[in-house]
Design a protein around this motif. Structure first.
Motif, PDB file in Angstrom:
ATOM      1  N   ARG A 116      15.497  41.051  51.544  1.00 46.73           N
ATOM      2  CA  ARG A 116      15.850  41.543  52.888  1.00 46.73           C
ATOM      3  C   ARG A 116      17.254  41.749  53.252  1.00 46.73           C
ATOM      4  NH1 ARG A 116      11.793  36.789  54.733  1.00 46.73           N
ATOM      5  NH2 ARG A 116       9.719  38.011  54.738  1.00 46.73           N
TER       6      ARG A 116
ATOM      7  N   TYR B 260      12.402  46.115  56.443  1.00 50.58           N
ATOM      8  CA  TYR B 260      12.886  44.901  56.950  1.00 50.58           C
ATOM      9  C   TYR B 260      12.229  44.423  58.060  1.00 50.58           C
ATOM     10  CZ  TYR B 260      16.350  41.650  59.028  1.00 50.58           C
ATOM     11  OH  TYR B 260      16.792  40.511  59.411  1.00 50.58           O
ATOM     12  N   SER B 261      11.603  45.215  58.888  1.00 51.41           N
ATOM     13  CA  SER B 261      10.963  44.785  60.302  1.00 51.41           C
ATOM     14  C   SER B 261       9.810  45.594  60.752  1.00 51.41           C
ATOM     15  CB  SER B 261      11.812  44.023  61.413  1.00 51.41           C
ATOM     16  OG  SER B 261      12.624  45.151  61.799  1.00 51.41           O
TER      17      SER B 261
ATOM     18  N   ARG C 223      17.787  45.219  52.009  1.00 53.37           N
ATOM     19  CA  ARG C 223      17.297  46.327  52.903  1.00 53.37           C
ATOM     20  C   ARG C 223      18.332  46.257  54.303  1.00 53.37           C
ATOM     21  NH1 ARG C 223      15.586  51.101  54.337  1.00 53.37           N
ATOM     22  NH2 ARG C 223      14.631  51.034  56.355  1.00 53.37           N
ATOM     23  N   LEU C 224      18.810  45.472  54.594  1.00 52.77           N
ATOM     24  CA  LEU C 224      20.055  45.413  55.474  1.00 52.77           C
ATOM     25  C   LEU C 224      21.163  46.239  55.227  1.00 52.77           C
ATOM     26  CD1 LEU C 224      19.980  41.662  57.196  1.00 52.77           C
ATOM     27  CD2 LEU C 224      19.137  43.948  58.368  1.00 52.77           C
TER      28      LEU C 224
ATOM     29  N   ASP D  29      19.246  38.468  61.154  1.00 50.37           N
ATOM     30  CA  ASP D  29      18.698  39.411  61.969  1.00 50.37           C
ATOM     31  C   ASP D  29      19.548  40.258  62.744  1.00 50.37           C
ATOM     32  OD1 ASP D  29      17.274  40.682  63.996  1.00 50.37           O
ATOM     33  OD2 ASP D  29      16.419  38.745  64.789  1.00 50.37           O
TER      34      ASP D  29
ATOM     35  N   LYS E 127      13.942  36.336  59.318  1.00 51.31           N
ATOM     36  CA  LYS E 127      14.485  37.570  59.461  1.00 51.31           C
ATOM     37  C   LYS E 127      16.195  37.264  58.956  1.00 51.31           C
ATOM     38  CE  LYS E 127      13.349  41.023  62.503  1.00 51.31           C
ATOM     39  NZ  LYS E 127      13.082  41.561  63.731  1.00 51.31           N
TER      40      LYS E 127
ATOM     41  N   PRO F 230      10.398  44.037  50.927  1.00 46.64           N
ATOM     42  CA  PRO F 230      11.554  44.162  51.813  1.00 46.64           C
ATOM     43  C   PRO F 230      12.503  45.264  51.654  1.00 46.64           C
ATOM     44  CG  PRO F 230      11.160  41.841  51.039  1.00 46.64           C
ATOM     45  CD  PRO F 230      10.414  42.805  50.036  1.00 46.64           C
TER      46      PRO F 230
END
Length: 474
Positions: free
Chosen positions: A144, A453-454, A147-148, A263, A260, A449
């Motif tokens: 994750r 991400y979301s 991915r950010l 986030d 997350k 991921p």
């Protein structure tokens, strides 16, 4: 010299009523004597006994809070993602991604717990909930982060990447280090991962005697997730953050499979509000759900346990439902300035709590025993007990089904267990695919991921397509 050392040691222990720690002195080896002497010498006996007495006194005198002392979170310090426009959410997300791109963000994973309740003897972050990918919690969370980084680069052209700190314990430290090294840090630059240990505290019997784990070794336990603040200072993490230019820190427990990580919407919300301390919450399932509630007590922000609130208070309702509805999920935002202030001014004032536990011990005959009932206490601090020191506190309410599914118990409990964690993440991924245009999702279909991400970045593979598991979309 050895005899003098023993006499001094005995005198010190007798002064504090802990002479039983030398009960097996004549039976242990010279090397074991050195271990025990060092163990005792490293204790500030006056301080640890005072901490035990304070924690026990607080526990024994704890009563339900008077109804007029506890107030719900004021509307002006809380926003709910459910009530925001897509433009406002995008505004917050852009602020958070910019902070990440600038290299100003750190993540701290609280990962000191073993999977004892899960039935394993390794760090909980290494647990595999049997997704199609067979990824562990640590693996999912690091992907994750990656991915950010991609999202920040896509938006701003470059990204200095965030720094990942992992707080372990004596029980999980070496295993965690080896796990990340063995897996080449899951694709993250090794220099961006810092693994450090929290401190420990001696375990006590109910009458205040320090427990022996072995004839030559004191029983110790991690000092709770609130030990974070002392560890950040003692292990040089605050200095490290300063040198890296860290300004915003996201802290969470490793066992939330839906977390997350960093986030950007939450980060952006806190940054936009100039918050020094922020907390994510979810709606309680019911008035009697046994979770802590974020609220105000005597005007200060706190998390109070369900047991501290009267039934009448817990069941209060207004036109929006339960009044005390902000369920705490161990998901926090802090500025580096706030963490430094806690370290410098408030660390010694963090509240102490006790947990009654079944603690292995050496009995009077020198035999190692595994108790079947609670026989002692571990002293802990809680990460949320610094909220009251915040000068600008904010609350961010999210949807439980999107962001909170903790892994705490074995499948026998049928709640907060591997089965529910797997179910919740796969249900979320199915929703993402359907929202992106999929016509049918059948079976266990997981989304890597690195792909999303979301829920973003899925239309090109989802629209008008069917998916049948077991499958992991990459």
């Amino acid at each position: 010299m050895e005899q003098m050392s023993f006499k001094k040691l005995k005198s010190l222990l007798e002064e504090h009523g802990q002479q039983h720690l030398l009960n097996f002195w004549s039976e242990i080896s010279e090397d074991e004597k050195k271990v025990l002497v060092k163990d005792i010498a490293n204790l500030n006996l006056s301080q640890v006994i005072a901490c035990f007495e304070e924690a026990m006194s607080i526990h024994q005198n704890k009563e339900k809070l008077p109804d007029d002392k506890i107030k719900p979170v004021p509307p002006n310090v809380m926003e709910s993602i459910s009530n925001l426009t897509s433009d406002k959410i995008s505004f917050y997300e852009n602020l958070g991604l910019r902070e990440i791109a600038n290299g100003n963000v750190a993540v701290i994973i609280l990962a000191g717990g073993q999977g004892t309740r899960l039935g394993v003897n390794y760090p909980k972050g290494m647990y595999n909930i049997n997704l199609p990918s067979n990824r562990s919690l640590f693996h999912i969370q690091v992907l994750r982060i990656r991915r950010l980084h991609d999202m920040a680069r896509e938006k701003f052209g470059e990204c200095k990447d965030l720094t990942l700190y992992i707080m372990t314990s004596d029980a999980t430290h070496e295993s965690t280090l080896r796990y990340f090294e063995k897996n080449d840090h899951f694709g993250i630059d090794k220099s961006k991962i810092v693994i450090f240990k929290q401190n420990t505290f001696p375990c006590f019997t109910f009458d205040g005697k320090i427990i022996l784990d072995e004839k030559y070794k004191i029983s110790r336990a991690p000092d709770g997730n609130g030990g974070l603040y002392e560890a950040l200072k003692d292990k040089g993490m605050l200095k490290d953050m300063d040198e890296r230019g860290i300004q915003s820190i996201h802290v969470f427990s490793v066992d939330n499979v839906l977390v997350k990580v960093a986030d950007p919407v939450f980060l952006g919300y806190c940054i936009a509000r100039s918050a020094d301390c922020g907390v994510k919450v979810v709606d309680k399932r019911s008035s009697n759900e046994a979770v802590g509630v974020v609220c105000q007590v005597d005007g200060l922000f706190k998390v109070v346990e369900y047991s501290e609130i009267s039934n009448a208070t817990a069941e209060l309702e207004d036109e929006n439902g339960l009044v005390f509805n902000a369920g705490n999920i161990c998901n926090h935002y802090f500025t580096a300035t706030f963490l430094n202030e806690i370290s410098e001014k408030h660390n010694n004032k963090v509240d102490l709590h006790i947990a009654k536990k079944k603690i292995p011990f050496v009995n009077e005959n020198g035999t190692k025993c595994q108790p079947s009932v609670a026989n002692g206490v571990k002293i802990e601090k809680f990460v949320f007990d610094v909220f009251k020191y915040s000068q600008n506190f904010v609350v961010w309410k999210v949807l439980r089904e999107n962001e909170f599914s903790p892994l705490k118990n074995s499948d026998l409990d049928e709640i907060d267990c591997p089965l529910t964690a797997k179910r919740d993440i796969l249900n979320l991924h199915e929703k993402w695919l359907v929202d992106a245009g999929a016509t049918n999702v059948d079976g266990d279909v997981e989304i890597c991921p690195l792909l999303s991400y979301s829920g973003e970045n899925l239309a090109h593979i989802a629209k008008d397509n069917c998916f049948k598991g077991p499958l992991c979309l990459m």
